[in-house]
Scaffold this active site. Structure first.
Site, PDB file in Angstrom:
ATOM      1  N   ARG A   1       0.824  -1.215   0.000  1.00  0.00           N
ATOM      2  CA  ARG A   1       0.000   0.000   0.000  1.00  0.00           C
ATOM      3  C   ARG A   1       0.859   1.266   0.000  1.00  0.00           C
ATOM      4  O   ARG A   1       0.502   2.267  -0.608  1.00  0.00           O
ATOM      5  CB  ARG A   1      -0.914   0.001   1.234  1.00  0.00           C
ATOM      6  CG  ARG A   1      -1.950  -1.117   1.206  1.00  0.00           C
ATOM      7  CD  ARG A   1      -2.710  -1.193   2.511  1.00  0.00           C
ATOM      8  NE  ARG A   1      -3.705  -2.255   2.527  1.00  0.00           N
ATOM      9  CZ  ARG A   1      -3.477  -3.489   2.974  1.00  0.00           C
ATOM     10  NH1 ARG A   1      -2.277  -3.831   3.434  1.00  0.00           N
ATOM     11  NH2 ARG A   1      -4.445  -4.378   2.968  1.00  0.00           N
TER      12      ARG A   1
ATOM     13  N   ASP B   1      -9.907  -4.840   8.500  1.00  0.00           N
ATOM     14  CA  ASP B   1      -9.016  -5.871   9.069  1.00  0.00           C
ATOM     15  C   ASP B   1      -9.645  -6.461  10.339  1.00  0.00           C
ATOM     16  O   ASP B   1      -9.536  -7.662  10.599  1.00  0.00           O
ATOM     17  CB  ASP B   1      -7.647  -5.255   9.418  1.00  0.00           C
ATOM     18  CG  ASP B   1      -7.156  -4.365   8.298  1.00  0.00           C
ATOM     19  OD1 ASP B   1      -6.253  -4.766   7.557  1.00  0.00           O
ATOM     20  OD2 ASP B   1      -7.720  -3.262   8.138  1.00  0.00           O
TER      21      ASP B   1
ATOM     22  N   ARG C   1     -12.127  -8.900   9.287  1.00  0.00           N
ATOM     23  CA  ARG C   1     -11.465 -10.141   8.843  1.00  0.00           C
ATOM     24  C   ARG C   1     -11.044 -10.980  10.057  1.00  0.00           C
ATOM     25  O   ARG C   1     -11.230 -12.204  10.085  1.00  0.00           O
ATOM     26  CB  ARG C   1     -10.225  -9.795   8.002  1.00  0.00           C
ATOM     27  CG  ARG C   1     -10.586  -9.250   6.623  1.00  0.00           C
ATOM     28  CD  ARG C   1      -9.387  -8.692   5.882  1.00  0.00           C
ATOM     29  NE  ARG C   1      -9.732  -8.325   4.517  1.00  0.00           N
ATOM     30  CZ  ARG C   1      -9.083  -7.424   3.783  1.00  0.00           C
ATOM     31  NH1 ARG C   1      -8.037  -6.783   4.290  1.00  0.00           N
ATOM     32  NH2 ARG C   1      -9.458  -7.163   2.546  1.00  0.00           N
TER      33      ARG C   1
ATOM     34  N   HIS D   1      -3.268   0.357   8.744  1.00  0.00           N
ATOM     35  CA  HIS D   1      -3.934  -0.554   7.807  1.00  0.00           C
ATOM     36  C   HIS D   1      -2.866  -0.910   6.778  1.00  0.00           C
ATOM     37  O   HIS D   1      -2.697  -0.228   5.771  1.00  0.00           O
ATOM     38  CB  HIS D   1      -5.140   0.129   7.139  1.00  0.00           C
ATOM     39  CG  HIS D   1      -5.693  -0.659   5.972  1.00  0.00           C
ATOM     40  ND1 HIS D   1      -6.247  -1.904   6.106  1.00  0.00           N
ATOM     41  CD2 HIS D   1      -5.745  -0.382   4.648  1.00  0.00           C
ATOM     42  CE1 HIS D   1      -6.629  -2.354   4.919  1.00  0.00           C
ATOM     43  NE2 HIS D   1      -6.329  -1.449   4.014  1.00  0.00           N
TER      44      HIS D   1
HETATM   45  P1  NAD Z   1     -10.168   1.940  -9.181  1.00  0.00           P
HETATM   46  O1  NAD Z   1      -9.030   2.166 -10.098  1.00  0.00           O
HETATM   47  O2  NAD Z   1     -11.193   0.938  -9.541  1.00  0.00           O
HETATM   48  O3  NAD Z   1     -10.925   3.320  -8.923  1.00  0.00           O
HETATM   49  C1  NAD Z   1     -10.264   4.522  -8.652  1.00  0.00           C
HETATM   50  C2  NAD Z   1     -11.074   5.617  -9.298  1.00  0.00           C
HETATM   51  O4  NAD Z   1     -10.508   6.872  -8.928  1.00  0.00           O
HETATM   52  C3  NAD Z   1     -11.066   5.552 -10.842  1.00  0.00           C
HETATM   53  O5  NAD Z   1     -12.398   5.430 -11.324  1.00  0.00           O
HETATM   54  C4  NAD Z   1     -10.415   6.854 -11.249  1.00  0.00           C
HETATM   55  O6  NAD Z   1     -10.948   7.415 -12.444  1.00  0.00           O
HETATM   56  C5  NAD Z   1     -10.714   7.740 -10.023  1.00  0.00           C
HETATM   57  N1  NAD Z   1      -9.834   8.894  -9.924  1.00  0.00           N
HETATM   58  C6  NAD Z   1      -8.498   8.967 -10.095  1.00  0.00           C
HETATM   59  N2  NAD Z   1      -8.081  10.225  -9.951  1.00  0.00           N
HETATM   60  C7  NAD Z   1      -9.166  10.979  -9.664  1.00  0.00           C
HETATM   61  C8  NAD Z   1      -9.381  12.361  -9.418  1.00  0.00           C
HETATM   62  N3  NAD Z   1      -8.365  13.239  -9.432  1.00  0.00           N
HETATM   63  N4  NAD Z   1     -10.644  12.766  -9.181  1.00  0.00           N
HETATM   64  C9  NAD Z   1     -11.672  11.894  -9.183  1.00  0.00           C
HETATM   65  N5  NAD Z   1     -11.531  10.578  -9.421  1.00  0.00           N
HETATM   66  C10 NAD Z   1     -10.298  10.129  -9.661  1.00  0.00           C
HETATM   67  O7  NAD Z   1      -9.520   1.614  -7.745  1.00  0.00           O
HETATM   68  P2  NAD Z   1     -10.278   0.930  -6.515  1.00  0.00           P
HETATM   69  O8  NAD Z   1     -10.039  -0.535  -6.560  1.00  0.00           O
HETATM   70  O9  NAD Z   1     -11.662   1.459  -6.432  1.00  0.00           O
HETATM   71  O10 NAD Z   1      -9.396   1.485  -5.294  1.00  0.00           O
HETATM   72  C11 NAD Z   1      -9.462   2.852  -4.933  1.00  0.00           C
HETATM   73  C12 NAD Z   1      -8.560   3.124  -3.739  1.00  0.00           C
HETATM   74  O11 NAD Z   1      -9.064   2.444  -2.588  1.00  0.00           O
HETATM   75  C13 NAD Z   1      -7.113   2.621  -3.928  1.00  0.00           C
HETATM   76  O12 NAD Z   1      -6.199   3.545  -3.370  1.00  0.00           O
HETATM   77  C14 NAD Z   1      -7.097   1.323  -3.135  1.00  0.00           C
HETATM   78  O13 NAD Z   1      -5.800   0.954  -2.706  1.00  0.00           O
HETATM   79  C15 NAD Z   1      -7.997   1.712  -1.986  1.00  0.00           C
HETATM   80  N6  NAD Z   1      -8.544   0.610  -1.185  1.00  0.00           N
HETATM   81  C16 NAD Z   1      -8.551   0.793   0.144  1.00  0.00           C
HETATM   82  C17 NAD Z   1      -9.039  -0.204   0.956  1.00  0.00           C
HETATM   83  C18 NAD Z   1      -9.000   0.018   2.459  1.00  0.00           C
HETATM   84  O14 NAD Z   1      -9.282  -0.881   3.246  1.00  0.00           O
HETATM   85  N7  NAD Z   1      -8.666   1.224   2.887  1.00  0.00           N
HETATM   86  C19 NAD Z   1      -9.535  -1.394   0.411  1.00  0.00           C
HETATM   87  C20 NAD Z   1      -9.539  -1.528  -0.965  1.00  0.00           C
HETATM   88  C21 NAD Z   1      -9.031  -0.518  -1.781  1.00  0.00           C
END
Ligand code: NAD
Length: 315
Positions: A85, A145, A148, A172
């Site tokens: 991450r 987490d 989980r 995380h």
């Molecule tokens: P994804 O690529 O499917 O979606 C990300 C979206 O963000 C895309 O649609 C993209 O167009 C948009 N985006 C990018 N730049 C942007 C901007 N400037 N303004 C508006 N939109 C913008 O990715 P995802 O799988 O949905 O993951 C998103 C984030 O969530 C990642 O950083 C991932 O690591 C994180 N995540 C966190 C957890 C957690 O437990 N915290 C769990 C899963 C994923």
């Protein structure tokens, strides 16, 4: 209640779907750098709404965030197989420098709920970039987490995960701390409970559970490219606590003036969550090993936070 979601990718759209199907949000606005994607996700989810609650989902722009109680931020790069991450930090910090001031201006009384990774560092960046009070900038942290951990303990012990009280604390990420020492079920410490139900833990059983919690995202990403249903459930649960002013205890990430001797950083601890975001933080008793693991995670998060803040100041 109205919820905004910035980032209508896999996590953002799954969260919108969960919010609609559970009736947690009355109105949802989806914003994405790719407006066609936001429109398509909003339409698809809107067509499921008649099977759940008559709530509204639409794609929009920042002005449409006006009146939101919660704005979820899921915009940004996600992990590729084998990637950790922390390696997402540079890319996602630049995105936050653009979107957080706009979200804060459009929804000045909202709670910001950060999900983009590395979530603890992104939460601290969002706090600085928004100028909001610390209680109203929270990260999904280790809520997922913790779920989980409870799920695996429930499976192992043959009891409902909802009857297990066990938390994952700290980052995380790879340094997270599974707090075994104060885990319980039915008020009985988890090791004693395991003996009572005829499933005593040995070191191998604990190591297996630790591995499945700590490395869950890597394993899921290897299989399907991303994780989104679990986090969507976690985001929905946090939104519910805010909008119903529930005072629920959840392991969200929030700003700490000091934790394990490390100053000014965001990490997850059990926190009382209600209408004003984090109302209070609870510091459970931990073993010496858990304290030192928490301190190591805090040092790591602090180091990356300082690096990100210094890069942001050059933008
Ligand atoms: P994804 O690529 O499917 O979606 C990300 C979206 O963000 C895309 O649609 C993209 O167009 C948009 N985006 C990018 N730049 C942007 C901007 N400037 N303004 C508006 N939109 C913008 O990715 P995802 O799988 O949905 O993951 C998103 C984030 O969530 C990642 O950083 C991932 O690591 C994180 N995540 C966190 C957890 C957690 O437990 N915290 C769990 C899963 C994923």
């Amino acid at each position: 209640m109205k919820v905004g979601i910035i980032g209508a990718g896999q996590v953002g759209s799954a969260a919108a779907f969960a919010l609609i199907m559970r009736g947690v949000a009355r109105k949802i606005v989806l914003i994405d750098a790719n407006p066609e994607r936001a429109w398509a996700e909003a339409m698809d989810i809107a067509h499921a709404a008649p099977f759940a609650y008559a709530n509204k989902v639409k794609a929009g722009d920042y002005a449409d965030l006006c009146g939101c109680e919660v704005v979820i931020i899921t915009a940004g790069a996600n992990q590729k197989p084998g990637e950790d991450r922390l390696s997402l930090l540079g890319r996602n910090a630049k995105i936050f420098a653009d979107i957080i001031p706009k979200a804060a201006a459009a929804a000045p009384t909202a709670t910001l709920l950060i999900t983009s990774n590395p979530v603890d560092i992104m939460t601290e960046l969002a706090l600085r970039l928004s100028g909001f009070p610390p209680c109203r900038v929270i990260g999904s942290g280790t809520v997922l987490d913790t779920a989980r951990f409870r799920t695996l303990l429930g499976f192992y012990l043959g009891i409902s995960p909802k009857s297990v009280h066990a938390n994952v604390l700290g980052e995380h990420g790879d340094s997270e701390v599974l707090a075994w020492s104060n885990a319980d079920g039915g008020t009985v410490q988890i090791d004693r409970l395991a003996q009572m139900v005829g499933r005593p833990f040995d070191a191998e059983a604990k190591a297996d559970i630790d591995d499945c919690v700590r490395n869950a995202a890597y394993k899921i990403i290897n299989g399907k490219g991303a994780t989104f249903y679990g986090i969507a459930g976690a985001l929905c649960r946090i939104c519910q606590a805010v909008t119903t002013n529930e005072y629920a205890i959840l392991t969200v990430s929030s700003h700490h003036a000091e934790i394990e001797g490390i100053k000014d950083l965001c990490l997850s601890m059990p926190s009382v969550v209600g209408k004003r975001g984090v109302h209070n933080v609870i510091f459970p008793e931990l073993s010496a090993d858990e304290h030192s693991a928490l301190a190591a995670g805090a040092r790591l998060v602090k180091q990356y936070t300082e690096q990100a803040l210094s890069e942001l100041s050059k933008l």
